[in-house]
Design an enzyme around this catalytic site. Structure first.
Site, short mmCIF file in Angstrom:
data_model
loop_
_atom_site.label_atom_id
_atom_site.label_comp_id
_atom_site.label_asym_id
_atom_site.label_seq_id
_atom_site.Cartn_x
_atom_site.Cartn_y
_atom_site.Cartn_z
N LYS A 197 -2.07 4.76 8.17
CA LYS A 197 -1.13 5.17 7.12
C LYS A 197 -1.83 5.28 5.76
O LYS A 197 -1.66 6.26 5.04
CB LYS A 197 0.02 4.17 7.06
CG LYS A 197 1.11 4.49 6.04
CD LYS A 197 0.97 3.72 4.75
CE LYS A 197 1.09 2.23 4.94
NZ LYS A 197 0.99 1.50 3.65
N SER A 235 0.87 -1.18 0.00
CA SER A 235 0.00 0.00 0.00
C SER A 235 0.91 1.23 0.00
O SER A 235 1.28 1.75 1.05
CB SER A 235 -0.91 0.00 1.23
OG SER A 235 -1.82 -1.06 1.18
N LYS A 277 -6.44 1.94 -3.88
CA LYS A 277 -6.30 1.19 -2.62
C LYS A 277 -6.41 2.13 -1.41
O LYS A 277 -7.08 1.82 -0.42
CB LYS A 277 -4.96 0.46 -2.59
CG LYS A 277 -4.60 -0.18 -1.23
CD LYS A 277 -5.63 -1.20 -0.78
CE LYS A 277 -5.35 -1.70 0.65
NZ LYS A 277 -4.15 -2.52 0.75
#
Length: 295
Positions: free
Chosen positions: A243, A100, A174
């Site tokens: 995050k 990611s 994502k």
């Protein structure tokens, strides 16, 4: 095991997701050579039928494809900035970043690798540990169409590939997905907490909502599997979710898109991260929401 493939895959990052994904590739018949700084993770791959390398450069030597499953863009950048690794890569191969990562970082890395005649495909996943084990991940692929077509057979054992756009688009989608997932989870946790304190059984709340318009992955999966049983073990860290949420709100800010609700969600998840154990699971947000607080 299926018929052995001649394709050699270097798999860098054998953590919670990477370990399961690399095993699926081994079982699909690929020759998988993995690297992870944790010795036990390398040993697990060997036990599954793969091979372990002592260094990243050793893992990628002779590989036809390189898959990265790492914690952040910073780690991806450090790996792809390794001169020994770059020298070991054969020109023309595809590097598939399934981490990611940050979309802008991905674009810069893709340009740098292109100078060495290497193609970077960003292909982050959604579906969690269960999806990685079952091979039912949603793979959000960004990059040139011919590159996506080339890596499709490599990624097929892991799940369904969706070509979402050019380089960096996979990582953008994502991050947006995880911001939505986190916001939904937070909202569901607040709703269930209110209902419970009013006297409604949380399991009844979830069962009912899952037949109504308020349902989401949070109510359909995370609550029944990880929160109502009080195991809080989805396998995805709260810190990693935060995050990804920040990547999404930073992306919105960079393109001038509104992210008012997203930024408020980030603020609340940040407070939870500060209060909880650094190793807290994402589903621990529900415990944090429902804990007693001073007036």
């Amino acid at each position: 095991m299926s018929e052995q493939s001649t394709d050699r895959i270097a798999f860098i990052g054998l953590g919670t997701m990477g370990s399961r994904m690399s095993r699926r590739l081994v079982h699909a018949g690929f020759e998988v050579i993995g690297f992870d700084p944790v010795e036990a993770a390398r040993a697990d791959l060997v036990a599954a039928g793969g091979r372990a390398a002592a260094t990243v450069a050793e893992a990628v030597t002779g590989a036809e494809y390189v898959i990265l499953m790492l914690p952040s863009s910073r780690v991806v950048e450090s790996v792809l900035d390794d001169a020994a690794l770059l020298d070991a890569l054969k020109p023309g191969i595809a590097v598939i970043d399934m981490s990611s990562s940050e979309p802008e970082s991905t674009r810069k890395l893709a340009a740098a690798l292109a100078e060495r005649k290497l193609t970077l495909v960003d292909a982050p996943v959604s579906g969690g540990v269960r999806g990685a084990e079952a091979g039912t991940l949603t793979i959000m692929a960004g990059g040139p169409g011919d590159a996506i077509t080339e890596v499709q057979p490599i990624l097929a054992p892991l799940g369904t590939v969706r070509h979402v756009g050019g380089t960096g688009a996979g990582h953008a989608v994502k991050a947006i997905n995880n911001l939505l997932a986190a916001t939904n989870l937070l909202a569901a946790a607040e709703g269930v907490a209110a209902g419970r304190r009013f006297g409604v059984d949380p399991s009844v709340i979830i069962e009912t909502i899952n037949t109504a318009s308020g349902r989401s992955a949070a109510t359909q999966l995370k609550f029944p599997q990880n929160i109502l049983p009080e195991t809080y073990d989805s396998g995805f860290a709260l810190a990693l979710m935060l995050k990804d949420m920040r990547i999404a709100t930073d992306l919105a800010r960079s393109v001038g898109a509104p992210a008012t609700l997203g930024e408020q969600a980030v603020e609340l998840w940040s407070r939870a991260a500060a209060d909880l154990d650094p190793a807290a699971d994402q589903t621990d947000i529900a415990r944090w929401v429902d804990r007693p607080r001073n007036p």
